[in-house]
Design a protein around this motif. Structure first.
Motif, mmCIF file in Angstrom:
data_model
loop_
_atom_site.group_PDB
_atom_site.id
_atom_site.type_symbol
_atom_site.label_atom_id
_atom_site.label_comp_id
_atom_site.label_asym_id
_atom_site.label_seq_id
_atom_site.Cartn_x
_atom_site.Cartn_y
_atom_site.Cartn_z
ATOM 1 N N VAL A 23 -32.413 55.187 0.457
ATOM 2 C CA VAL A 23 -33.871 55.008 0.424
ATOM 3 C C VAL A 23 -34.467 55.254 1.820
ATOM 4 O O VAL A 23 -35.492 55.933 1.956
ATOM 5 C CB VAL A 23 -34.247 53.600 -0.100
ATOM 6 N N ALA A 207 -45.230 49.779 -14.562
ATOM 7 C CA ALA A 207 -44.214 50.298 -13.633
ATOM 8 C C ALA A 207 -43.065 50.932 -14.398
ATOM 9 O O ALA A 207 -42.544 51.983 -14.019
ATOM 10 C CB ALA A 207 -43.701 49.167 -12.744
ATOM 11 N N CYS A 247 -38.575 63.993 -1.681
ATOM 12 C CA CYS A 247 -38.476 62.722 -0.957
ATOM 13 C C CYS A 247 -39.863 62.154 -0.677
ATOM 14 O O CYS A 247 -40.086 60.941 -0.825
ATOM 15 C CB CYS A 247 -37.725 62.906 0.359
ATOM 16 N N ALA A 250 -41.264 60.858 -3.931
ATOM 17 C CA ALA A 250 -40.562 59.636 -4.323
ATOM 18 C C ALA A 250 -40.994 58.472 -3.436
ATOM 19 O O ALA A 250 -41.106 57.331 -3.910
ATOM 20 C CB ALA A 250 -39.054 59.842 -4.240
ATOM 21 N N PHE A 253 -44.297 57.220 -4.583
ATOM 22 C CA PHE A 253 -44.061 56.461 -5.806
ATOM 23 C C PHE A 253 -43.580 55.046 -5.491
ATOM 24 O O PHE A 253 -44.155 54.055 -5.956
ATOM 25 C CB PHE A 253 -43.026 57.196 -6.667
ATOM 26 N N ALA A 254 -42.514 54.953 -4.684
ATOM 27 C CA ALA A 254 -41.913 53.646 -4.392
ATOM 28 C C ALA A 254 -42.910 52.745 -3.674
ATOM 29 O O ALA A 254 -43.004 51.548 -3.963
ATOM 30 C CB ALA A 254 -40.653 53.830 -3.559
ATOM 31 N N MET A 257 -45.614 51.503 -6.142
ATOM 32 C CA MET A 257 -45.046 50.520 -7.074
ATOM 33 C C MET A 257 -44.769 49.188 -6.381
ATOM 34 O O MET A 257 -45.079 48.124 -6.917
ATOM 35 C CB MET A 257 -43.742 51.050 -7.678
ATOM 36 N N ALA A 258 -44.186 49.259 -5.175
ATOM 37 C CA ALA A 258 -43.865 48.021 -4.458
ATOM 38 C C ALA A 258 -45.147 47.244 -4.176
ATOM 39 O O ALA A 258 -45.215 46.026 -4.342
ATOM 40 C CB ALA A 258 -43.127 48.341 -3.165
ATOM 41 N N VAL A 261 -46.528 45.642 -7.408
ATOM 42 C CA VAL A 261 -45.767 44.478 -7.834
ATOM 43 C C VAL A 261 -46.039 43.299 -6.897
ATOM 44 O O VAL A 261 -46.212 42.161 -7.341
ATOM 45 C CB VAL A 261 -44.259 44.808 -7.888
#
Lengths: 273, 265
Positions: A23, A207, A247, A250, A253-254, A257-258, A261
């Motif tokens: 990651v 998600a 990358c 992504a 995206f991460a 989402m993080a 949440v």
């Protein structure tokens, strides 16, 4: 070796090699060009080209709709389960666990058998002259949303069932004795208690839909433009592969989402207090 | 109680509708798997079990099951060795660490398989490392949240610290005390965690397919290929896969209800 080291070494090794390093490297590589030099070009490409903007838009849209539909049906479903006999409840929970884990290739294939071009739905529509069914395509945006409900609904029910079971029949009776009617009871007592769980479930459903690759890929190959599919096509080793660009996508995206949440958790914690 | 019985038709209707909706494609797939031909007609032309024979006779079928099994067993072993001791330590000795581990539950949703595999391809794509080992470690890592959550309940209630330390006073080594005293008392929770891990590893698709460029043909990868070459055999495989998931779900429910009963007693 000290016993602490012995305890944590295997754990740290697995987490570092399997998760953390990939990651971290992915985040760094998002700022590199194909030649390895530092650049913002991956990000400017994503936010300026229609193709990538469309992928982001499609993903958000499909996840929002699938999340809302999933949430509404699973609220009804979870409520209905709690009204049934204890034994029936346990059996239904097995069933919904099963349905949730059926997602992906097997689900996509089952849906193709029913709604595909040579499927039962098309034959029915043709024989009975049902226009909308004949025009419905499982490979379209609507088709994907339908497909997503097959795992969003059971997932939502599994998350909402436990909190709904906490609501006691006696509360309703007590409210009735005090002169409240049903809708007042639901609005002022049930909803505030369940709201954090409903928000939490919606975030999870959203998600989960955002990250869904397998079902979408099995249904549409690389034809439907969404974040997971675009990432997949950029890293599959084909001619137009561009891993650094993947990358960057992504990473966006991460991060989103993080954040979602975490913000969701904060709202929920405040409501619970 | 009798008054409430009367009103049950509404929840029953809701559940029946949802169940029919969810099961319809699987029922259709089952009938497809026993049909001679079923293309563009409402009912199949005839019934047969020959596709079951076709699938089991396919030389790629059993090897792909074995590959998925090996992968899942390897992941279960890594999970046991690397995660279990730390989860025990956090639960029994270090509540601060436990508080931190709680954040793991966000992980699967913020870093789904397609995102994680991007990092894997970038980091290990052009390096001469045994990719299958990396794959095993990665799948173990993404299984950690579910494994952790199923074990948490198991550590509630009993005084594990006392048990663990007394066993050591009586001359057991740390590992010995853990295996002889702690493990038997968390058996049900551990089984749930391992079964969830096993099922997740057995059915993993995205990371395995993209990271190993389809060269390690697991059951799911085989299923995808079969779906595009022989739909009838693929429907048989889908039904077998559904039954497999059903058996796992049944065992899970059995374990969880036993665990609940044990806690109550």
């Amino acid at each position: 070796m000290g016993s602490k080291v012995k305890l944590f070494f295997p754990f740290s090794l697995v987490m570092l090699v399997g998760l953390v390093l990939p990651v971290v490297v992915m985040i760094i590589a998002g700022f590199q060009g194909m030649d390895g030099g530092f650049t913002f070009s991956n990000y400017t490409t994503i936010f300026s080209q229609n193709y990538y903007r469309m992928a982001i838009f499609n993903s958000l849209w499909i996840s929002l709709i699938a999340g809302i539909i999933g949430l509404v049906i699973s609220i009804l479903g979870a409520w209905a389960i709690t009204q049934l006999a204890e034994r029936t409840q346990n059996i239904l929970i097995i069933l919904f666990n099963l349905a949730a884990s059926f997602a992906g290739i097997p689900l996509a294939f089952s849906l193709i058998i029913v709604f595909g071009n040579a499927g039962i739905a098309k034959a029915l529509a043709h024989t009975l002259h049902i226009g909308f069914l004949g025009g419905f395509s499982i490979y379209s945006l609507q088709g994907l949303i339908l497909a997503y409900t097959f795992f969003e609904v059971p997932l939502g029910i599994l998350f909402l069932y436990a909190p709904m079971k906490e609501i006691k029949k006696e509360w309703f009776e007590a409210a009735l004795v005090l002169g409240a009617n049903r809708s007042f009871f639901i609005k002022t007592i049930i909803l505030p208690i369940l709201l954090p769980n409903i928000i939490e479930t919606f975030i999870i459903l959203f998600a989960n839909a955002m990250g869904t690759y397998e079902t979408m890929y099995a249904l549409t190959g690389n034809n439907f433009i969404s974040i997971p599919i675009v990432i997949g096509s950029l890293i599959d080793g084909s001619l137009n592969a561009n891993v650094p660009l993947a990358c960057a996508l992504a990473t966006i995206f991460a991060a989103v989402m993080a954040m979602l949440v975490l913000v969701g958790n904060r709202i929920i914690n405040r409501k619970r207090k | 109680m009798k008054v409430q019985r009367v009103n049950k038709w509404r929840p029953q209707l809701v559940i029946t509708l949802i169940a029919i909706f969810l099961l319809a494609p699987i029922v259709a797939t089952f009938f497809y798997s026993i049909s001679t031909v079923w293309v563009k007609t409402i009912l199949p032309n005839g019934l047969t079990f020959k596709w079951y024979g076709v699938l089991t006779a396919d030389p790629n079928f059993i090897p792909s099951v074995i590959r998925s099994l090996l992968l899942a067993i390897a992941v279960v072993i890594v999970t046991m060795v690397a995660f279990l001791p730390v989860i025990f330590y956090a639960n029994v000795y270090n509540p601060k660490l436990k508080e931190k581990l709680r954040y793991l539950s966000i992980l699967p949703y913020s870093i789904p398989g397609i995102v994680l595999v991007t990092g894997l391809v970038q980091l290990y794509g052009n390096v001469a490392v045994p990719k299958i080992i990396i794959l095993i470690l990665t799948i173990s890592a993404i299984c950690l949240p579910a494994f952790y959550q199923s074990l948490n309940n198991a550590f509630m209630g009993d005084d594990f610290r006392g048990m663990f330390e007394q066993a050591q006073l009586l001359g057991d080594s740390k590992v010995g005390a853990f295996i002889r005293v702690v493990l038997p008392n968390i058996r049900a929770g551990l089984m749930v965690g391992l079964l969830l891990t096993f099922a997740a590893a057995f059915t993993e698709y995205v990371i395995t397919n993209i990271f190993l460029t389809g060269q390690y043909q697991t059951l799911k990868i085989y299923m995808y290929r079969l779906m595009n070459t022989n739909g009838n055999a693929a429907s048989v495989l889908t039904i077998i896969f559904f039954l497999f998931l059903g058996v796992i779900a049944l065992i899970l429910i059995k374990l969880v209800s036993n665990q609940k009963r044990a806690k109550k007693e």
